[in-house]
Every structure is written in structure tokens, then in C-alpha cells.
Design a protein around this motif. Structure first.
Motif, short mmCIF file in Angstrom:
data_model
loop_
_atom_site.label_atom_id
_atom_site.label_comp_id
_atom_site.label_asym_id
_atom_site.label_seq_id
_atom_site.Cartn_x
_atom_site.Cartn_y
_atom_site.Cartn_z
N ARG A 455 23.89 9.21 7.85
CA ARG A 455 24.58 7.98 8.26
C ARG A 455 23.63 6.96 8.87
O ARG A 455 23.91 5.78 8.88
CB ARG A 455 25.66 8.32 9.29
CG ARG A 455 26.83 9.11 8.72
CD ARG A 455 27.84 9.40 9.81
NE ARG A 455 28.93 10.24 9.30
CZ ARG A 455 29.92 10.68 10.07
NH1 ARG A 455 29.94 10.39 11.37
NH2 ARG A 455 30.87 11.43 9.55
N ASP A 456 22.53 7.45 9.39
CA ASP A 456 21.60 6.57 10.10
C ASP A 456 20.71 5.85 9.09
O ASP A 456 19.99 6.47 8.31
CB ASP A 456 20.76 7.40 11.07
CG ASP A 456 19.98 6.52 12.03
OD1 ASP A 456 19.95 5.29 11.79
OD2 ASP A 456 19.40 7.04 12.98
N GLU A 457 20.71 4.54 9.15
CA GLU A 457 19.95 3.74 8.18
C GLU A 457 18.45 3.96 8.31
O GLU A 457 17.73 4.01 7.33
CB GLU A 457 20.26 2.24 8.36
CG GLU A 457 21.61 1.85 7.84
CD GLU A 457 21.82 0.35 7.88
OE1 GLU A 457 20.91 -0.35 8.38
OE2 GLU A 457 22.86 -0.13 7.43
N ILE A 458 17.98 4.08 9.56
CA ILE A 458 16.53 4.24 9.78
C ILE A 458 16.03 5.53 9.15
O ILE A 458 14.97 5.56 8.49
CB ILE A 458 16.19 4.21 11.28
CG1 ILE A 458 16.56 2.83 11.86
CG2 ILE A 458 14.73 4.50 11.53
CD1 ILE A 458 16.43 2.72 13.35
N VAL A 459 16.79 6.62 9.31
CA VAL A 459 16.42 7.92 8.73
C VAL A 459 16.39 7.81 7.21
O VAL A 459 15.45 8.27 6.54
CB VAL A 459 17.40 9.02 9.19
CG1 VAL A 459 17.14 10.31 8.44
CG2 VAL A 459 17.29 9.24 10.69
N VAL A 460 17.42 7.18 6.65
CA VAL A 460 17.49 7.03 5.19
C VAL A 460 16.33 6.19 4.67
O VAL A 460 15.67 6.54 3.69
CB VAL A 460 18.85 6.40 4.79
CG1 VAL A 460 18.88 6.12 3.30
CG2 VAL A 460 20.00 7.31 5.18
N ALA A 461 16.06 5.09 5.38
CA ALA A 461 14.99 4.19 4.95
C ALA A 461 13.65 4.91 4.96
O ALA A 461 12.87 4.81 4.00
CB ALA A 461 14.94 2.98 5.87
N VAL A 494 18.41 -1.47 4.70
CA VAL A 494 17.08 -1.67 5.30
C VAL A 494 16.13 -2.19 4.22
O VAL A 494 15.97 -1.56 3.17
CB VAL A 494 16.55 -0.35 5.90
CG1 VAL A 494 15.16 -0.57 6.50
CG2 VAL A 494 17.51 0.17 6.95
N PRO A 495 15.48 -3.34 4.44
CA PRO A 495 14.66 -3.97 3.40
C PRO A 495 13.56 -3.07 2.84
O PRO A 495 13.35 -3.03 1.62
CB PRO A 495 14.05 -5.19 4.11
CG PRO A 495 14.99 -5.49 5.22
CD PRO A 495 15.56 -4.19 5.65
N VAL A 496 12.85 -2.36 3.71
CA VAL A 496 11.74 -1.52 3.23
C VAL A 496 12.25 -0.45 2.28
O VAL A 496 11.62 -0.17 1.25
CB VAL A 496 11.02 -0.84 4.43
CG1 VAL A 496 9.88 0.03 3.95
CG2 VAL A 496 10.48 -1.88 5.39
N ALA A 497 13.39 0.15 2.59
CA ALA A 497 13.96 1.20 1.74
C ALA A 497 14.41 0.62 0.40
O ALA A 497 14.13 1.19 -0.66
CB ALA A 497 15.13 1.87 2.45
#
Length: 1099
Positions: A455-461, A494-497
Motif C-alpha cells: 500500500r505504501d507508495e515509497i516502498v512500491v516506487a 511516484v514519478p521515479v517509479a
């Protein structure tokens, strides 16, 4: 360096602290309004000014206490400077001390007013009180006005020859201040530094090295003559000085010694044998390789004398020793610092941060150092993010095939952390593990794909970014993962992802031909709302699809290019124009458009996931430059090892000259006493070893040669004494022995021993003069005085019985420099399970057995060596059968006295062949023994049949220390590194004596020679039988008959030096007992106490 950064002596510092504590209540009570936000201190200061102008000393003293109290609390008291400086000439010593404390704080701020009193400061430089002299020099050096430079220079020169080491220390501090004020004085200051470097006081050493580092760090030649002295003083210098000296000596050693790492490199080079070489040629080559490097004795001295500092309570000292071992020690020895560095991780977070940074750098090059302490780097929930990230970095560096499964389980927990920055760093760590260890690449990749549903965007990215890097290594096998990531594009913001997914689809668009055009269609819709990073990747995706699948994507690409043409960002506009000219052919397009496909779809190298600490090792560990990964101002680089070592003789010092030089400074020497032996022989040698520490390091290889000669003379003296004891008239035998001993001593030791004795007496007399002249002397001087008193007492006790005369004959020829070394290595005295052994039959020849039967070891009718009562044998593993390729070896201490010589501990080794083939030529190979330690090897075993076992005996002289004896156990084809470490209880020989003699000897060994502890004893364990059994099992002690039921006495002497070890167990009421140990060997005594406590207290 400012004056505030410099430490006072203990006396001065304590005085200020006490005064500030006294002043604290009075200040608070007198100014209740002082804590008001806008309150004025005018009235209070007026009150203080009136008190300072009072004619009464008591009022002035009270005012100064209050002012120092204000300074201690951090309040500004600068406006009182005129009133305070008037009292600098006060006759009251207490007022004068406090005035100087104040002036040291404010002299730099109020320089004009301080200049008015400069004549007073100059007079104070001649004051009889050392604290006033030192304070005057500190105030004078704090006045930063160029006009007084000549006065300061003169004051520093005079202070450098002062009787008080505290004043000389302050002279060293003043050198740095004067140099920063006027660098032109460098040459004159170097002369003072050279003079102070010869100072023998531990109080001065650190300060003068700091001055050397600030003024002339390039003048390595000043250190040559003082190198050995600094190495030997290091343990007694204050912690701040230890750090400075260690860093300076690290730089020095890199210029004076050859690299100890060459040995490892050469050995690795020849590790694989040539297929066509004969065995003899291989042996010759191995022999040559091993002899390529011999460590300089001075290099070894530095490593040996810094090793005990790894146990320092100061983290900076431990870190300094760790970096020294990292930069100077052979790679095989550098591992000893790892345990001490791990211990520092219990400190506060700031210390942890620095230590972990250094461990991170070390763990990249030498993983083996920290692998045993892997669990110490597991992250705790209470750790701050900076600590967590560093621990994660170290865990990643230490990952290998053996521990990766454990680490991945640990990383799974970290990914769920609430600290998102740390969770992202963990995903990067998983990616690094996947690239470094190919066995777990697929496992890591699957785990990261599972994280994409988090669920966490940072982890996914972060997972997407890492997966992208991993897929580049082997893209052919992972088409399904790319499809899965394309489906996630709608949900990821998240742009980088998003950019990473688009890059992957574009790069491998031929592997997902159906999905790629659809992704372009979706992203073209949202193009105007995307981040610039994502827009660039949409343009790239369009260009790649235009080149590979133009039928489906031609119009889409042109649409995207048109959107980019009018974008607000000029980066997007430029990229659009570039791509349009490159892929869309027209009349104006240049020659590059032919190669568009090669440009866009070229094979890209897989990214290399590396540690951010990889390039930090070119900075010296423990420095600010290493921490910042950038060269800091004042950083001194470590030089490369020289190919050929410079001449080592430059470090040789003439002891007689140095003694004369210091008698000039410290006063006239006392008249030389006639060469009568006031102390017993061994204690005189101990004094020599403590005072002449320079001479011990001076003759590195010579002392080893002397040891061999002395070893042979020891054996001959032992046999002569035993033959004399067997004669009829005991008294005549003893007298003749004494005469022979005196004659032997004068002949064998010669003028060398006399010169040493004279110089020792001279140095002790001068140091005693210094003590009387100054109240502040280094701690080592006070130790030597107390030692000499106890030595004198023990000398008297020895003369009462003839036993020690015989013992000292062996001891007196011992090299004086060995004993101190082992007493310094306190880290070797660790609590270990004490093994016990029974004297069992060894493999002896019949002639040797008969010789042993005829050998009498008793030296007196009063105190005799006795054989121990049988106790259960405890066996220790020497070589495991897996490590030894089928050869197994165990050892135990047989407690047989004098089998291989008076100083040897008898060890029985049982060798077993667990293979189904013969093992030939089992023998002891290369020995790596600490200085002074000797070993009597067992005879080679020619052949050991399959499943056969044989017991052989060997002797080791441990020099009364629990240091490890390392050697190689060799067969015809292999050699294995093995170690034997004795428990302290096995370094003793039991003796029998009467209760009266025991009490008499005990009375001589009190004070510092006595250690005791109170322990709880269970009622069932308080019987005499149980106590005797347990004590004798733990240590090789003889039972002394006792007339009281509640007191049990045991006696022994140390195998090497023959020092008595008296143990008393006195049972008290309420199930407690007092354990008392009396011995000259206080270190061994304290270790034995620590080992006996659990033995007696356990149920």
C-alpha cells in the motif's frame, strides 16, 4: 587551539569544579531576579565590584567564588574584568588561583586590559606554586597581541625547563597559540618541541605531540629518537594524549617500515602449486615465500603497546587503536580490533554513527573481521534512521552464501518499518544482495515483485527502481515481471517509479509487443499532467516504439511529440526536437537518422550496485575527512609504504646520554651508590624493566639471541643447584651457591648490567627529586614508588628462607623486558573455564624416565614443590578432525613439575587418526609465540596407523601469562594452525609449607599484593573435603594444614618466576566466605580470584 580547549591538571580542574559548586548556591540566593527575562545584573555586579575592592581577603575570596560560579553556569562576567585583574597581585594564594581561572577565560576578549597587568604575569612565572606559574603562562599566551610575542617566546622557553611537568605541559599548549599568532617563530618553536619531546613525563607527552602536529608535522626526524619512549609511555598517558600520539605514530610508521601486507600477497600468489614441480621444489619455494617479510621490532613494539588500549573506556582511544591496526598491522592480526569496535556500539548514538561508518569501510575489504558479530548489527526499533542505514549497509557488505537466508528474513521485517526512508534503503540492500549473490537473485526478485502490491507508495516506487536494475542483468527470463509492472502503472503515482516502468517497457518493447503500444496510448492521455521525469520517458518510449512497431504507434508518437513541442519545460522541448529530427525522416534530417535504431536500442550495460563506502578507504579511518568523504582542512594524508625500510638505527638511543641530559633539567644527580644488591635480584630486574623501557625496545633481535643463551644457562644453573642440595652439608652448599651466583653474574652480565643499574638509580633519584619539587607528577612515578616498597618488603621475606635464593638463580638471568609486556596484555586474561588434568604417563624414553626420577625439585625444607593430588582430567580440543582432514588432536595439562625445565608447563597432546589411511611425519612446524615465550616440541611421530591414537608430551614456558601459544601442527602433506591458551590455574606449581610459614609469608604480601572477595557458599559445599576438591580442581594448588576448621589454606608458586601464590578461604557465618589471595603477581592474583569465585559459590 584556544585556551578553553586545553585540559588542566587534576588538581587545578578539581579546584575549579569545587569552587563553582560552592559558588552555585550563593549566586542563586543572592540574585532571585536573575532568572527574569529582562532583569538587569547591574546591582549584583556592583556588589561584586565592591567586594573585590574590599581590604578583606575573605570578601574578595567570596566574590571570586561567586564569579567563577557564574562562569561555570555559562553567564557573562566579562564586565568585571577591570575589578578582577587588580587582584592578580594578591598575596592570598586562593584568591590568586581564582583570579587566574577568570583571566584564562576572558584574557582573549579583554586584551587591552590584560596587557596592563603583563608585568604581574611575568612575575607570576617565577612563583613557587606550580599552578600559578602554569596559569600565568596560559593567560599570557591567551593575549593575542603581536607586540608581546618575544615575551611569550621567552616564557615558553623557561617553562619548557620547569621542574613541574604540569608547567611543561602548559608550555606545550602555549606553543600552538604562539605559532598561530606569529608563524615566523616556527624554527625557535621547533627547538622547544624537540626539547619537550625528550620529556619522560606522561603528563607532557600528549601535549607536545599536539604541538608537533600543529607546528611541524613534516619533521619526522624529531620523532626517531623518541619513538620507543612514546610507544612505552602510551599506556600511562591521559586519553586525549593517547589519541594524538597514536595518530602521529600511525603516520610515522607508514614512512619508516615496509608493508606487512606483502607477505599475504606473496603467499596467495604461490598458493597453487605448479603441476610439474617436484615436492622438494615446492617446499623450497614455500620456504622462500615465508621468509620474504620479517617485521621490524619497532613496528611490533607499536602494535604490542597499543593492543591493551583496545580495552580503554574512551571510545576515541579504541577508535584510534583500531585505525592503527587497520593501517599498520598484518591482515591476520587486524581482526583483534573487531570485538572492541562492536563493544562501542553500546555507546550513545553519536559514537555509534562514527564507529559504524568505519566498520562499513572495513567490512567491504575484509568481511571475515566482522562476520562473527553479525547479530550485533541487527537493527533495533529504537535506533535513529542514520544508525539503521549504516547497520543495513554493514549487513549488506557481510552477506554471503552462508548467511544470506538469515539476512533476507531480517530484511523482510525491515521493509515493514514505519520509517519509510529506512524501508526504501532495505529494498536497495535486497537488490545489492541479489546482484552480489547469484544463488538468491530469483528469490530476491520474486520478493520485490510481491512488494509491488504494497500500500505504501515509497516502498512500491523503490521496489520498481531496484527491479529495473535487476532485470537489466538478465531480461530474457523476466517478460512476465515486465507485464506485471505495466499493469501497476495506473496505480503508481511516484514519478521515479513510473519513469522506471516506462523505461523498462521501452527498452524491452520487443518482448512485450502487445502491451507496449497500449501503455503509450494511456500515458499519451495523461502527458500534460505528468512530472518532467515521466514525460522524458514517454518521449523515449514513443521513439523506441516508432522504430520497432511504426504501424501501430506512428500517429501516437507524433501526437506525443507535438505535445512535447509546446511544453513549459525547455528540457522537454529540446528532447522533442532532438527525437523528431532523429526518427522522423525528412529532407533536412542528417546522417544520424540512419543510425537512430542503434542509438535508441543499443545494448546498455547493467548498472553496478555498489556500496557508497567503497571509495572512502583512501582517507585515514577515524578522521573527519573519512566521515565527510571529503578532504577536511588540516588533514594529513597517510603515505604509501616504502619499498625499502629506512635505516632503523636512527631510533637507537644512548641511555647514558639521555640520563645526563635530564639530570641537567631536573636537578643534580645523587652520588652513585656502590654496587651492593639492596633489593633481591628479580625485583631489581623488574625495576629495570619499568624504568628502562626504552632499552628493551632498542635491542629487538639482540634480546632474542640473549634469551636463547639465557635459556641454556637457566638449565645448567638448575642442575648445579640440585646437585648441591644433595650434598651432606646444606649450609656449605648454600654459601657456595651464593658465591658462584655472584661470580657468574659479574662475569656473564658484565658492564652492561652495571651501566643499566647506575642509570636506573640515577633516573630514580632524579624522579624522586621531581616528586618533592612538584606535587603534580605522572601516575607511573607513584606506581613505581609503591612497587619498590613492596619489593623491599618481599625481599626481606625471601631472605628469611633459603628457598627463594634458589628460585632467584633461575629468575635473575631472565631478560628484563619480557615481563612488562605480558602484564600489559590484560585482554588476554579473560575468564575461561579452567581445565584440570592428572599426571598421566607420557611417551618417554626409559633413560629420560630414570633421569626424571633422580631429579629433586625441592629447594628447601620449609617450602617444597609437591605433586598434586589426582583430580579428574579435563581435555581441550586442539584440532578438530574436520579441520585437520581426519587428524584430530586434544590436549590437557598434566601438572607434572619440571619435566622439560623449571619454567615449562607440561602439556600432553593426544593425536588420533580418524581416516582409513596412514598419516606420516606428525610434527610441530612454524611457531608464532609472543616475545619471551618458549616451547619444547614433542618428538615427531613417524607414522600413525588408521584409527590409531598416541599421546605425546610437550612443554611451554608461558611466562606467567595466559597469552595464547600459536603454532602449526604438521603432517607430511598438510599443516594446520592451532592454539593452546592456559587457564591461570595451570600456571602454578603446588608447594607444601607449614601454617606458621604460610602466615609469615602472607604477612609480607599485604596491601597492593592482596586481593579479596566475599562469596556466598551453600551449606552443603562448606565442608573441608568439598572446598579442597573444588579449589584444587580449578587451580594447581597445594593444601596447607590448618589448625582451624573454618579456614582453608592453599599455596603454590608460579611456574616461570617462582612467585608465591597464597590462597585463603575463610568461612563466615550466614553461609558466606571470604576468599583472599596474596601474591606479588597482582594481575595473576586478580584473575585467579575471578576464576575461583564461581567455583566456590556454585551449588
Amino acid at each position: 587551539m584556544s585556551g578553553n580547549g586545553l585540559s588542566y591538571s587534576e588538581q587545578g580542574g578539581d579546584a575549579v569544579l569545587e569552587l563553582s559548586q560552592e559558588a552555585a548556591p550563593s549566586t542563586t540566593s543572592s540574585t532571585p531576579a536573575a532568572f527574569g527575562l529582562f532583569s538587569s545584573d547591574t546591582k549584583k555586579n556592583e556588589d561584586l565590584k565592591q567586594m573585590l575592592e574590599s581590604s578583606k581577603d575573605s570578601a574578595k575570596l567570596d566574590a571570586m567564588k561567586r564569579i567563577v560560579g557564574m562562569i561555570a553556569k555559562g553567564k557573562n562576567a566579562s564586565e568585571l574584568f577591570p575589578a578582577v585583574v587588580k587582584n592578580v597581585a594578591s598575596k592570598n594564594i586562593e584568591i590568586k588561583k581564582l583570579v587566574y581561572v577568570y583571566l584564562m577565560r576572558y584574557a582573549e576578549e579583554q586584551q587591552d586590559l590584560a596587557l596592563l597587568s603583563i608585568s604581574t604575569f611575568q612575575r607570576a612565572l617565577k612563583d613557587p606554586n606550580q599552578l600559578i606559574r602554569a596559569s600565568a603562562l596560559r593567560v599570557l599566551s591567551s593575549i593575542r597581541v603581536p607586540i608581546i610575542v618575544p615575551i611569550m617566546m621567552l616564557a615558553i622557553k623557561e617553562a619548557s625547563s620547569d621542574l613541574s611537568p604540569y608547567v611543561r605541559k602548559n608550555a606545550a599548549h602555549a606553543i600552538q597559540k604562539l605559532y598561530s599568532l606569529d608563524p615566523e617563530q616556527k624554527e625557535m618553536l621547533i627547538e622547544v618541541i624537540e626539547k619537550l619531546l625528550k620529556d619522560r613525563s606522561t603528563l607532557v607527552a600528549g601535549s607536545v605531540v599536539m604541538a608537533f602536529e600543529e607546528v611541524c608535522p613534516e619533521r619526522i626526524d624529531l620523532i626517531h629518537k623518541n619513538y620507543r619512549k612514546l610507544c612505552n609511555l602510551l599506556v600511562d598517558v591521559e586519553e586525549w594524549g593517547q589519541v594524538l600520539i597514536i595518530h602521529m605514530l600511525t603516520r610515522y610508521a607508514r614512512t619508516q617500515f615496509v608493508s606487512p601486507w606483502k607477505e599475504d600477497e606473496v603467499v596467495e600468489e604461490y598458493s597453487e602449486n605448479n603441476f610439474y614441480e617436484s615436492e622438494e621444489e615446492e617446499k623450497e619455494k614455500d620456504h622462500k615465500v615465508k621468509n620474504t617479510y620479517t617485521m621490524d621490532p619497532d613496528h611490533r613494539l607499536l602494535l604490542r603497546n597499543t593492543k591493551p588500549l583496545l580495552q580503554s573506556r574512551n571510545a576515541a582511544v579504541v577508535m584510534a587503536v583500531a585505525q592503527l591496526y587497520w593501517h599498520l598491522a598484518p591482515k591476520s592480526e587486524a581482526g583483534i580490533v573487531s570485538k572492541s569496535l562492536v563493544r562501542l556500539l553500546r555507546s550513545n548514538r553519536e559514537v555509534q554513527y562514527i564507529v559504524l561508518q568505519n566498520i562499513a569501510t572495513m567490512s567491504i575489504q575484509r568481511k571475515g573481521m566482522f562476520e562473527p558479530y553479525l547479530k550485533s548489527f541487527y537493527v533495533r526499533s529504537t535506533d535513529p534512521t542514520m544508525i539503521k542505514t549504516l547497520k543495513l549497509e554493514i549487513l549488506t557488505n557481510l552477506a554471503n552464501e552462508a548467511n544470506i537466508s538469515t539476512l533476507l528474513r531480517e530484511f523482510q521485517t525491515y521493509v515493514k518499518s514505519q520509517d519509510k526512508q529506512f524501508a526504501a534503503a532495505t529494498i536497495q540492500a535486497i537488490g545489492r544482495c541479489a546482484t552480489n549473490i547469484t544463488e538468491v537473485t530469483d528469490t530476491c526478485l520474486n520478493g520485490l515483485v510481491c512488494l509491488l502490491s504494497n500500500r505504501d507508495e515509497i516502498v512500491v516506487a523503490e521496489s520498481v527502481v531496484v527491479i529495473k536494475k535487476l532485470l537489466q542483468t538478465q531480461p530474457a527470463h523476466h517478460g512476465e515481471i515486465i507485464k506485471h509492472m505495466a499493469k501497476l502503472l495506473d496505480n503508481i503515482t511516484v514519478p521515479v517509479a513510473r519513469a522506471s516502468i516506462l523505461w523498462l517497457i521501452g527498452e524491452y518493447c520487443e518482448r512485450v509487443p502487445k502491451i507496449a503500444p497500449d501503455v503509450l496510448r494511456k500515458t499519451a492521455k495523461s502527458f500534460t499532467n505528468e512530472d518532467d521525469l515521466v514525460k522524458l520517458q514517454i518521449l523515449n518510449l514513443g521513439a523506441k516504439l516508432y522504430l520497432t512497431n511504426s504501424k501501430q504507434t506512428k500517429l501516437l508518437t507524433q501526437y506525443v511529440l507535438n505535445l512535447g513541442k509546446y511544453d513549459q519545460s525547455y528540457d522537454i522541448r529540446d528532447r522533442t526536437r532532438f527525437i523528431r529530427q532523429l526518427i522522423v525522416p525528412n529532407e533536412k534530417s542528417g546522417a544520424l537518422s540512419k543510425y537512430a535504431k542503434k542509438i535508441f536500442l543499443a545494448q546498455k550495460p547493467a548498472p553496478l550496485l555498489e556500496s557508497p563506502f567503497k571509495d572512502r578507504d583512501h582517507f585515514q579511518l577515524g578522521t573527519l575527512s573519512h566521515t565527510l568523504n571529503s578532504r577536511a582542512n588540516g588533514y594529513l594524508e597517510l603515505s604509501e609504504w616504502p619499498e625499502v625500510a629506512p635505516d632503523p638505527s636512527v631510533r637507537n638511543v644512548d641511555i647514558a646520554e639521555s640520563a645526563k641530559e635530564w639530570t641537567g633539567i631536573l636537578g643534580k644527580p645523587k652520588k652513585e651508590k656502590p654496587a651492593e644488591k639492596f633489593y633481591s635480584e628479580s625485583e631489581e630486574e623488574e625495576d629495570e624493566s619499568s624504568s628502562n623501557s626504552e632499552s628493551e625496545s632498542e635491542s629487538g633481535s639482540e634480546s632474542e639471541k640473549e634469551d636463547k643463551v639465557e635459556g641454556s644457562s637457566d638449565e645448567s644453573s638448575g642442575t648445579s643447584s640440585s646437585s648441591e642440595e644433595s650434598s651432606d652439608s646444606e649450609s656449605e652448599g648454600k654459601d657456595s651457591t651464593a658465591k658462584e651466583r655472584a661470580a657468574d653474574e659479574s662475569d656473564s652480565e658484565g658492564s652492561k648490567r652495571k651501566a643499566k643499574g647506575i642509570s636506573n638509580r640515577r633516573s630514580t633519584s632524579t624522579s624522586s627529586d621531581t616528586d618533592s619539587a612538584s606535587s603534580e607528577e605522572s601516575s607511573s612515578d607513584s606506581k613505581s614508588e609503591s612497587d619498590s616498597k613492596s619489593d623491599f618488603e618481599s625481599g626481606k621475606s625471601r631472605s628469611a628462607t633459603s628457598t627463594t635464593k634458589e628460585e632467584k638463580t633461575v629468575q635473575e638471568r631472565k631478560a628484563p623486558n619480557k615481563q612488562d609486556v605480558f602484564l600489559l596484555d590484560l585482554d588476554d586474561f579473560c575468564p575461561v573455564t579452567t581445565p584440570v588434568a592428572v599426571p598421566t604417563a607420557a611417551v618417554f624414553s626409559s633413560s629420560l624416565t630414570s633421569d626424571l626420577e633422580g631429579l629433586s625439585l625441592s629447594t628447601s625444607s620449609v617450602i617444597d614443590v609437591t605433586t598434586q593430588v589426582p583430580v579428574p582430567t579435563q581435555t581441550h580440543e586442539l584440532l578438530h578432525r574436520m579441520s585437520g582432514k581426519g587428524l584430530a588432536a586434544n590436549y590437557h595439562f598434566s601438572r607434572q613439575p619440571g619435566v622439560f625445565g623449571d619454567h615449562m608447563v607440561s602439556v600432553q597432546v593426544t593425536v588420533t587418526n580418524t581416516t582409513d589411511q596412514k598419516i606420516e611425519n606428525i610434527h610441530i612446524g612454524e611457531k608464532k609465540l609472543p616475545p619471551g615465550m618458549r616451547m619444547h616440541e614433542f618428538n615427531p611421530i613417524e607414522c600413525l596407523e588408521p584409527a590409531g591414537s598416541i599421546t605425546v608430551s610437550m612443554g611451554i614456558d608461558f611466562c606467567d601469562s595466559t597469552q595464547t601459544a600459536s603454532f602449526q601442527l604438521c603432517t607430511k602433506d598438510d599443516h594446520f594452525n592451532v592454539n593452546i591458551q592456559p587457564p591461570v590455574g595451570e600456571l602454578l606449581l603446588p608447594v607444601t609449607m607449614s601454617e606458621k610459614d604460610f602466615k609469615k609469608e602472607q604477612g609480607m604480601l599485604t596491601g597492593m599484593n592482596e586481593t579479596s572477595a566475599t562469596i556466598a557458599v551453600a551449606p552443603q559445599n562448606s565442608t573441608r573435603l568439598v572446598i579442597v576438591e573444588r579449589v584444587v580442581k580449578a587451580a594447581n594448588l597445594g593444601v596447607v594444614p590448618s589448625g582451624q576448621d573454618n579456614i582453608h589454606r592453599f599455596a603454590a608458586k608460579t611456574v616461570h618466576s617462582g612467585s608465591l601464590m597464597l590462597v585463603t578461604v575463610e568461612l563466615k557465618e550466614s553461609s558466606t566466605a571470604q576468599l583472599i589471595i596474596n601474591t606479588e603477581k597482582t594481575v595473576i592474583g586478580s584473575v585467579l580470584l575471578r576464576e575461583l569465585k564461581p567455583v566456590l559459590s556454585q551449588g
